[in-house]
Write a protein that holds these residues in place. Structure first.
Motif, PDB file in Angstrom:
ATOM      1  N   ARG A 121       4.431  -6.142   8.639  1.00 14.55           N
ATOM      2  CA  ARG A 121       5.484  -5.195   8.299  1.00 14.55           C
ATOM      3  C   ARG A 121       4.974  -3.790   8.525  1.00 14.55           C
ATOM      4  O   ARG A 121       3.764  -3.547   8.542  1.00 14.55           O
ATOM      5  CB  ARG A 121       5.918  -5.354   6.839  1.00 14.55           C
ATOM      6  CG  ARG A 121       4.830  -5.038   5.814  1.00 14.55           C
ATOM      7  CD  ARG A 121       5.299  -5.250   4.392  1.00 14.55           C
ATOM      8  NE  ARG A 121       4.279  -4.902   3.418  1.00 14.55           N
ATOM      9  CZ  ARG A 121       4.432  -3.999   2.449  1.00 14.55           C
ATOM     10  NH1 ARG A 121       5.557  -3.323   2.363  1.00 14.55           N
ATOM     11  NH2 ARG A 121       3.457  -3.755   1.579  1.00 14.55           N
ATOM     12  N   GLU A 122       5.916  -2.857   8.715  1.00 13.45           N
ATOM     13  CA  GLU A 122       5.565  -1.447   8.820  1.00 13.45           C
ATOM     14  C   GLU A 122       5.472  -0.846   7.420  1.00 13.45           C
ATOM     15  O   GLU A 122       6.151  -1.291   6.496  1.00 13.45           O
ATOM     16  CB  GLU A 122       6.589  -0.696   9.662  1.00 13.45           C
ATOM     17  CG  GLU A 122       6.536  -1.030  11.146  1.00 13.45           C
ATOM     18  CD  GLU A 122       7.408  -0.102  11.967  1.00 13.45           C
ATOM     19  OE1 GLU A 122       7.857   0.932  11.402  1.00 13.45           O
ATOM     20  OE2 GLU A 122       7.627  -0.380  13.158  1.00 13.45           O
ATOM     21  N   LEU A 123       4.621   0.180   7.275  1.00 13.42           N
ATOM     22  CA  LEU A 123       4.431   0.845   5.999  1.00 13.42           C
ATOM     23  C   LEU A 123       4.968   2.269   6.073  1.00 13.42           C
ATOM     24  O   LEU A 123       4.961   2.907   7.134  1.00 13.42           O
ATOM     25  CB  LEU A 123       2.938   0.880   5.642  1.00 13.42           C
ATOM     26  CG  LEU A 123       2.218  -0.476   5.527  1.00 13.42           C
ATOM     27  CD1 LEU A 123       0.728  -0.247   5.323  1.00 13.42           C
ATOM     28  CD2 LEU A 123       2.801  -1.300   4.394  1.00 13.42           C
ATOM     29  N   THR A 124       5.418   2.762   4.939  1.00 15.01           N
ATOM     30  CA  THR A 124       5.783   4.176   4.856  1.00 15.01           C
ATOM     31  C   THR A 124       4.510   4.999   4.670  1.00 15.01           C
ATOM     32  O   THR A 124       3.430   4.457   4.378  1.00 15.01           O
ATOM     33  CB  THR A 124       6.746   4.401   3.688  1.00 15.01           C
ATOM     34  OG1 THR A 124       6.072   4.076   2.465  1.00 15.01           O
ATOM     35  CG2 THR A 124       7.985   3.508   3.824  1.00 15.01           C
ATOM     36  N   GLU A 125       4.649   6.314   4.807  1.00 23.07           N
ATOM     37  CA  GLU A 125       3.489   7.190   4.615  1.00 23.07           C
ATOM     38  C   GLU A 125       2.961   7.079   3.183  1.00 23.07           C
ATOM     39  O   GLU A 125       1.749   7.134   2.947  1.00 23.07           O
ATOM     40  CB  GLU A 125       3.874   8.644   4.931  1.00 23.07           C
ATOM     41  CG  GLU A 125       4.258   8.871   6.392  1.00 23.07           C
ATOM     42  CD  GLU A 125       3.087   8.622   7.334  1.00 23.07           C
ATOM     43  OE1 GLU A 125       1.924   8.686   6.884  1.00 23.07           O
ATOM     44  OE2 GLU A 125       3.340   8.347   8.520  1.00 23.07           O
TER      45      GLU A 125
END
Length: 529
Positions: free
Chosen positions: A57-61
């Motif tokens: 999955r992609e992560l937020t900052e």
């Protein structure tokens, strides 16, 4: 996995597309790890840019803050930022759209993401992905069409026809970047009619072909079997991709790999046809005779026999049929040869095993028996009668039976499949309303059609598929198919999807799934395999 239809320049040192060098990567997570990896976000990418591991999955900052960075991904990110494009970036390509194929490709080529592969000698295209992400490879097609019964076909840039694994409502990721339509013809230049276009095609074929006074056979090569070309005027039948068409020959024309036979069809028009799929009409009649005889022989021994499928040699010669007895997990597969022999024993667990047994019997000569008397009686019947006998003997034939004013019951053998209702010819949405108990709609409506045959076929197609049948197709245990079906069931129920996954009348390994669920189960099993 590629992410675009055309190759792009890649630097040897970093393996990064030079025209995407300034695209900032996004932080991502791999598995359940705590390290921060990076993935390009210019399009869909399944792997990180440094360590080439699959992204979960992609992560937020905010989620990435405070985590340790992957060394390989960090160095690749720095190289990506420092890389300068050596040429002007091309115009942005059209983004894929999550939609059905209705109306796609009306004016030109289009791209669909998925997988193109061959299944039992037939080219099949399966779409991948979900509404949230794009999956699969991009494949370019030049046109697509739907035939009676809702079956959709695609034609690729090489002229090959692929069957689309899905229904008319199946959604997939599509790039419909066709060129604009050509300007309309001036009012004083009427458009060319379909009849004129067909006449022009026939005239072009007649110009290209050379006459053939006698049958000609070319020797076998490394790439092609022995090919036979028939003399002009020979009645022939074409059998390819489940389609049969009759006509007569009128010459041959040279092709890139081999010559083509010119055939003028009995129902109009003409084509250049590959010799592999052409057979004498007399041979076609003999196939009808042997099929009727084989079905009579099988039903006299196995009254519940159904699901007949032909077994053909690579050159198109038919040597046997396989059929199924029993239902669900108790289903077994047998074979019957064109030489009047039925397989002995309890049968095979999978259809492909029965096919192999039939081919072995042909090679060893164990598929031949004396000609029964009833075959001599069948041989005397005209072709029309033979066709009707095949239909009557086929337990899988779908038919309609009147059940009151403006209402018909759709049945296969003794099985109730659904109903068709005549709602008046003035209904613009379609005169005939098709209803089936396992429709994906909550009210059971399959669709509305202007043609009774189309409504009947739609009802038949909505009938659920046995898990044992899927297991037989893919050669996997029924328990494994049941496990995947349960997973799909849970996911679809969580999404609030009504598609009936399991028929309540069947349980365990005898369970049945809807056509939409069966397509999803097949896809997951093939990916897992």
């Amino acid at each position: 996995m590629t992410d675009t239809a055309k190759p792009r320049p890649v630097t040897i040192e970093t393996g990064i597309d030079t025209h995407l060098a300034n695209t900032a990567p996004a932080p991502a997570q791999v598995g359940n790890g705590n390290a921060v990896h990076y993935v390009r976000k210019d399009a869909f990418h399944a792997h990180t840019i440094g360590c080439n591991r699959r992204v979960s999955r992609e992560l937020t900052e905010q989620q990435a803050a405070g985590r340790k960075e992957c060394g390989s991904c960090k160095r690749a990110t720095e190289a990506l930022a420092a890389e300068q494009p050596t040429e002007q970036a091309p115009a942005a390509e059209a983004a894929p759209e999550w939609r059905t194929l209705k109306g796609v490709g009306a004016n030109g080529a289009f791209v669909v993401y998925g997988e193109l592969h061959e299944v039992r000698g037939k080219l099949v295209f399966r779409s991948w992905g979900t509404r949230q992400e794009v999956k699969g490879d991009p494949h370019t097609f030049t046109r697509q069409w739907t035939e009676r019964g809702g079956y959709r076909y695609l034609e690729d840039t090489e002229g090959r026809t692929a069957e689309f694994s899905g229904g008319v409502a199946t959604k997939c990721w599509v790039v419909d970047d066709a060129p604009p339509a050509a300007p309309a013809a001036p009012a004083d230049e009427p458009a060319v009619s379909a009849e004129d276009a067909e006449a022009a095609k026939v005239a072009d074929i007649e110009r290209r072909v050379r006459p053939l006074d006698a049958d000609t056979t070319t020797p076998k090569t490394m790439f092609d079997p022995e090919l036979t070309y028939y003399a002009d005027g020979t009645p022939v039948v074409m059998r390819a991709k489940g389609i049969e068409r009759t006509g007569s020959t009128f010459g041959m024309a040279d092709g890139a790999a081999y010559a083509y036979q010119a055939v003028r069809w009995d129902d109009g028009g003409a084509d250049l046809v590959a010799p592999h799929v052409l057979h004498r009409a007399e041979a076609h009649r003999q196939e009808l005779v042997t099929e009727v005889a084989a079905r009579i022989l099988v039903l006299s021994s196995h009254i519940t026999a159904h699901a007949f499928q032909p077994v053909d040699q690579p050159d198109g010669e038919r040597i046997a049929w396989t059929f199924r007895t029993g239902r669900g997990a108790r289903a077994r597969y047998h074979w019957a040869s064109v030489r009047n022999v039925i397989s002995l024993g309890d049968g095979s667990e999978y259809r492909w095993q029965a096919e192999q047994a039939a081919r072995l019997a042909r090679r060893t000569g164990l598929d031949e028996a004396p000609m029964p008397e009833h075959i001599a009686l069948v041989t005397a019947e005209p072709d029309e009668t033979l066709e009707r006998m095949v239909t009557a003997l086929d337990q899988d034939t779908v038919y309609v039976k009147e059940d009151g004013a403006g209402r018909w019951v759709v049945k296969r053998g003794g099985t109730f499949l659904g109903t068709v209702h005549d709602e008046d010819a003035r209904m613009r949405r379609g005169r005939f309303a098709a209803w089936a108990p396992y429709s994906e709609r909550r009210d059971g409506i399959v669709g509305f059609f202007h043609d009774m045959d189309a409504a009947r076929d739609a009802v038949a197609k909505a009938w659920p598929v046995e898990l044992a049948e899927i297991a037989g197709e893919l050669g996997v245990p029924v328990a494994q198919v049941l496990e995947v079906a349960e997973q799909v069931d849970q996911e679809w129920r969580a999404e609030g999807r009504r598609a009936v996954l399991r028929a309540e009348a069947y349980t365990g390994t005898d369970s049945r799934v809807t056509q939409a669920a069966a397509a999803e189960v097949r896809q997951r099993l093939e990916l897992a395999g």
